[in-house]
Write a protein that holds these residues in place. Structure first.
Motif, PDB file in Angstrom:
ATOM      1  N   VAL A  17       0.852  -1.185   0.000  1.00 13.83           N
ATOM      2  CA  VAL A  17       0.000   0.000   0.000  1.00 13.83           C
ATOM      3  C   VAL A  17       0.889   1.237   0.000  1.00 13.83           C
ATOM      4  O   VAL A  17       2.047   1.191   0.410  1.00 13.83           O
ATOM      5  CB  VAL A  17      -0.947   0.036   1.224  1.00 13.83           C
ATOM      6  CG1 VAL A  17      -1.925  -1.112   1.184  1.00 13.83           C
ATOM      7  CG2 VAL A  17      -0.173   0.038   2.521  1.00 13.83           C
ATOM      8  N   LEU A  18       0.333   2.331  -0.449  1.00 12.58           N
ATOM      9  CA  LEU A  18       1.045   3.603  -0.421  1.00 12.58           C
ATOM     10  C   LEU A  18       0.791   4.249   0.938  1.00 12.58           C
ATOM     11  O   LEU A  18      -0.358   4.442   1.339  1.00 12.58           O
ATOM     12  CB  LEU A  18       0.553   4.513  -1.541  1.00 12.58           C
ATOM     13  CG  LEU A  18       1.256   5.851  -1.688  1.00 12.58           C
ATOM     14  CD1 LEU A  18       2.746   5.642  -1.973  1.00 12.58           C
ATOM     15  CD2 LEU A  18       0.639   6.645  -2.817  1.00 12.58           C
ATOM     16  N   PHE A  19       1.861   4.538   1.664  1.00 12.38           N
ATOM     17  CA  PHE A  19       1.749   5.156   2.983  1.00 12.38           C
ATOM     18  C   PHE A  19       2.404   6.527   2.941  1.00 12.38           C
ATOM     19  O   PHE A  19       3.619   6.651   2.840  1.00 12.38           O
ATOM     20  CB  PHE A  19       2.422   4.274   4.046  1.00 12.38           C
ATOM     21  CG  PHE A  19       2.329   4.844   5.431  1.00 12.38           C
ATOM     22  CD1 PHE A  19       1.134   4.816   6.120  1.00 12.38           C
ATOM     23  CD2 PHE A  19       3.431   5.411   6.033  1.00 12.38           C
ATOM     24  CE1 PHE A  19       1.043   5.356   7.406  1.00 12.38           C
ATOM     25  CE2 PHE A  19       3.351   5.948   7.309  1.00 12.38           C
ATOM     26  CZ  PHE A  19       2.158   5.914   7.994  1.00 12.38           C
ATOM     27  N   ARG A  20       1.585   7.567   2.987  1.00 17.45           N
ATOM     28  CA  ARG A  20       2.085   8.948   3.031  1.00 17.45           C
ATOM     29  C   ARG A  20       2.004   9.426   4.470  1.00 17.45           C
ATOM     30  O   ARG A  20       1.035   9.161   5.167  1.00 17.45           O
ATOM     31  CB  ARG A  20       1.226   9.847   2.150  1.00 17.45           C
ATOM     32  CG  ARG A  20       1.331   9.546   0.687  1.00 17.45           C
ATOM     33  CD  ARG A  20       0.541  10.591  -0.102  1.00 17.45           C
ATOM     34  NE  ARG A  20       0.709  10.383  -1.511  1.00 17.45           N
ATOM     35  CZ  ARG A  20      -0.232   9.948  -2.331  1.00 17.45           C
ATOM     36  NH1 ARG A  20      -1.437   9.679  -1.865  1.00 17.45           N
ATOM     37  NH2 ARG A  20       0.009   9.781  -3.608  1.00 17.45           N
ATOM     38  N   TYR A  21       3.026  10.150   4.897  1.00 14.94           N
ATOM     39  CA  TYR A  21       3.059  10.609   6.283  1.00 14.94           C
ATOM     40  C   TYR A  21       3.432  12.087   6.342  1.00 14.94           C
ATOM     41  O   TYR A  21       3.897  12.673   5.367  1.00 14.94           O
ATOM     42  CB  TYR A  21       4.036   9.782   7.108  1.00 14.94           C
ATOM     43  CG  TYR A  21       5.449   9.787   6.588  1.00 14.94           C
ATOM     44  CD1 TYR A  21       6.368  10.696   7.067  1.00 14.94           C
ATOM     45  CD2 TYR A  21       5.853   8.889   5.592  1.00 14.94           C
ATOM     46  CE1 TYR A  21       7.665  10.715   6.589  1.00 14.94           C
ATOM     47  CE2 TYR A  21       7.146   8.903   5.111  1.00 14.94           C
ATOM     48  CZ  TYR A  21       8.049   9.811   5.606  1.00 14.94           C
ATOM     49  OH  TYR A  21       9.331   9.832   5.125  1.00 14.94           O
ATOM     50  N   CYS A  22       3.236  12.664   7.508  1.00 17.65           N
ATOM     51  CA  CYS A  22       3.541  14.071   7.739  1.00 17.65           C
ATOM     52  C   CYS A  22       4.827  14.183   8.556  1.00 17.65           C
ATOM     53  O   CYS A  22       5.098  13.353   9.415  1.00 17.65           O
ATOM     54  CB  CYS A  22       2.411  14.735   8.526  1.00 17.65           C
ATOM     55  SG  CYS A  22       0.802  14.639   7.706  1.00 17.65           S
ATOM     56  N   SER A  23       5.595  15.221   8.279  1.00 17.87           N
ATOM     57  CA  SER A  23       6.794  15.485   9.066  1.00 17.87           C
ATOM     58  C   SER A  23       7.126  16.968   8.952  1.00 17.87           C
ATOM     59  O   SER A  23       6.588  17.665   8.116  1.00 17.87           O
ATOM     60  CB  SER A  23       7.973  14.630   8.583  1.00 17.87           C
ATOM     61  OG  SER A  23       8.346  15.011   7.278  1.00 17.87           O
ATOM     62  N   GLY A  24       7.998  17.404   9.810  1.00 17.58           N
ATOM     63  CA  GLY A  24       8.424  18.796   9.754  1.00 17.58           C
ATOM     64  C   GLY A  24       8.151  19.536  11.044  1.00 17.58           C
ATOM     65  O   GLY A  24       7.477  19.041  11.941  1.00 17.58           O
ATOM     66  N   THR A  25       8.691  20.720  11.125  1.00 18.10           N
ATOM     67  CA  THR A  25       8.501  21.540  12.313  1.00 18.10           C
ATOM     68  C   THR A  25       7.337  22.493  12.107  1.00 18.10           C
ATOM     69  O   THR A  25       6.926  22.753  10.980  1.00 18.10           O
ATOM     70  CB  THR A  25       9.769  22.355  12.631  1.00 18.10           C
ATOM     71  OG1 THR A  25      10.029  23.212  11.523  1.00 18.10           O
ATOM     72  CG2 THR A  25      10.952  21.452  12.880  1.00 18.10           C
ATOM     73  N   CYS A  26       6.846  23.013  13.189  1.00 18.33           N
ATOM     74  CA  CYS A  26       5.680  23.898  13.136  1.00 18.33           C
ATOM     75  C   CYS A  26       5.937  25.194  13.897  1.00 18.33           C
ATOM     76  O   CYS A  26       5.073  25.694  14.619  1.00 18.33           O
ATOM     77  CB  CYS A  26       4.469  23.174  13.714  1.00 18.33           C
ATOM     78  SG  CYS A  26       3.905  21.807  12.711  1.00 18.33           S
ATOM     79  N   GLU A  27       7.128  25.716  13.780  1.00 21.28           N
ATOM     80  CA  GLU A  27       7.483  26.933  14.521  1.00 21.28           C
ATOM     81  C   GLU A  27       6.569  28.110  14.180  1.00 21.28           C
ATOM     82  O   GLU A  27       6.261  28.920  15.045  1.00 21.28           O
ATOM     83  CB  GLU A  27       8.942  27.302  14.267  1.00 21.28           C
ATOM     84  CG  GLU A  27       9.934  26.260  14.754  1.00 21.28           C
ATOM     85  CD  GLU A  27       9.792  25.911  16.224  1.00 21.28           C
ATOM     86  OE1 GLU A  27       9.544  26.814  17.041  1.00 21.28           O
ATOM     87  OE2 GLU A  27       9.919  24.716  16.550  1.00 21.28           O
ATOM     88  N   ALA A  28       6.111  28.207  12.940  1.00 22.04           N
ATOM     89  CA  ALA A  28       5.246  29.317  12.546  1.00 22.04           C
ATOM     90  C   ALA A  28       3.875  29.228  13.212  1.00 22.04           C
ATOM     91  O   ALA A  28       3.151  30.214  13.283  1.00 22.04           O
ATOM     92  CB  ALA A  28       5.084  29.351  11.030  1.00 22.04           C
ATOM     93  N   ALA A  29       3.509  28.059  13.715  1.00 19.84           N
ATOM     94  CA  ALA A  29       2.196  27.865  14.331  1.00 19.84           C
ATOM     95  C   ALA A  29       2.219  28.041  15.845  1.00 19.84           C
ATOM     96  O   ALA A  29       1.213  27.807  16.502  1.00 19.84           O
ATOM     97  CB  ALA A  29       1.667  26.475  13.979  1.00 19.84           C
ATOM     98  N   CYS A  56       2.604  20.156  16.541  1.00 15.30           N
ATOM     99  CA  CYS A  56       3.240  19.108  15.751  1.00 15.30           C
ATOM    100  C   CYS A  56       2.524  18.940  14.414  1.00 15.30           C
ATOM    101  O   CYS A  56       1.360  19.294  14.267  1.00 15.30           O
ATOM    102  CB  CYS A  56       3.273  17.790  16.516  1.00 15.30           C
ATOM    103  SG  CYS A  56       1.679  17.233  17.093  1.00 15.30           S
ATOM    104  N   CYS A  57       3.251  18.422  13.460  1.00 17.31           N
ATOM    105  CA  CYS A  57       2.739  18.214  12.116  1.00 17.31           C
ATOM    106  C   CYS A  57       1.989  16.884  12.082  1.00 17.31           C
ATOM    107  O   CYS A  57       2.579  15.837  12.356  1.00 17.31           O
ATOM    108  CB  CYS A  57       3.914  18.213  11.132  1.00 17.31           C
ATOM    109  SG  CYS A  57       3.394  18.203   9.411  1.00 17.31           S
ATOM    110  N   ARG A  58       0.697  16.954  11.784  1.00 17.09           N
ATOM    111  CA  ARG A  58      -0.175  15.777  11.792  1.00 17.09           C
ATOM    112  C   ARG A  58      -1.090  15.795  10.572  1.00 17.09           C
ATOM    113  O   ARG A  58      -1.309  16.852   9.981  1.00 17.09           O
ATOM    114  CB  ARG A  58      -1.056  15.788  13.044  1.00 17.09           C
ATOM    115  CG  ARG A  58      -0.319  15.753  14.345  1.00 17.09           C
ATOM    116  CD  ARG A  58       0.107  14.382  14.729  1.00 17.09           C
ATOM    117  NE  ARG A  58      -1.081  13.550  14.835  1.00 17.09           N
ATOM    118  CZ  ARG A  58      -1.068  12.229  14.847  1.00 17.09           C
ATOM    119  NH1 ARG A  58       0.055  11.596  14.752  1.00 17.09           N
ATOM    120  NH2 ARG A  58      -2.185  11.547  14.950  1.00 17.09           N
ATOM    121  N   PRO A  59      -1.665  14.656  10.217  1.00 14.30           N
ATOM    122  CA  PRO A  59      -2.620  14.650   9.103  1.00 14.30           C
ATOM    123  C   PRO A  59      -3.866  15.471   9.434  1.00 14.30           C
ATOM    124  O   PRO A  59      -4.407  15.369  10.531  1.00 14.30           O
ATOM    125  CB  PRO A  59      -2.979  13.171   8.943  1.00 14.30           C
ATOM    126  CG  PRO A  59      -1.859  12.423   9.571  1.00 14.30           C
ATOM    127  CD  PRO A  59      -1.373  13.300  10.691  1.00 14.30           C
TER     128      PRO A  59
END
Length: 89
Positions: A17-29, A56-59
């Motif tokens: 299956v194709l699994f796409r995920y979220c990542s990264g920082t959220c300093e601007a938020a 945090c970066c979430r779907p």
């Protein structure tokens, strides 16, 4: 792409299956809440292991449900598996 077995959901299947995920920082938020929470943690008013003091970066939305056959020819459908849209929460 990953096998269904690699997802860690307890299914045995060689299907992929194709699994796409979220990542990264959220300093601007960062909001007042996050700044205050960080201050309280640094002053030991709140135990550090109990909270996360930054967004945090979430779907925010997910791809369509994923259906597959397991190793025993049983059909399953899993929802909210692959990220369609990410954001800071």
């Amino acid at each position: 792409e990953v096998s269904v077995s690699e997802l860690g959901l307890g299914y045995e299947s060689d299907e992929t299956v194709l699994f796409r995920y979220c990542s990264g920082t959220c300093e601007a938020a960062v909001r007042s809440y996050d700044l205050s929470l960080k201050s309280m943690r640094s002053r030991r008013k709140i135990k550090k292991e109990k909270v996360r003091a930054r967004p945090c970066c979430r779907p925010l939305a997910y791809d369509d449900d994923v259906s597959f056959l397991d190793a025993y020819n049983r059909y399953y459908t899993v929802n909210e598996l692959s990220a369609k849209e990410c954001g800071c929460v």
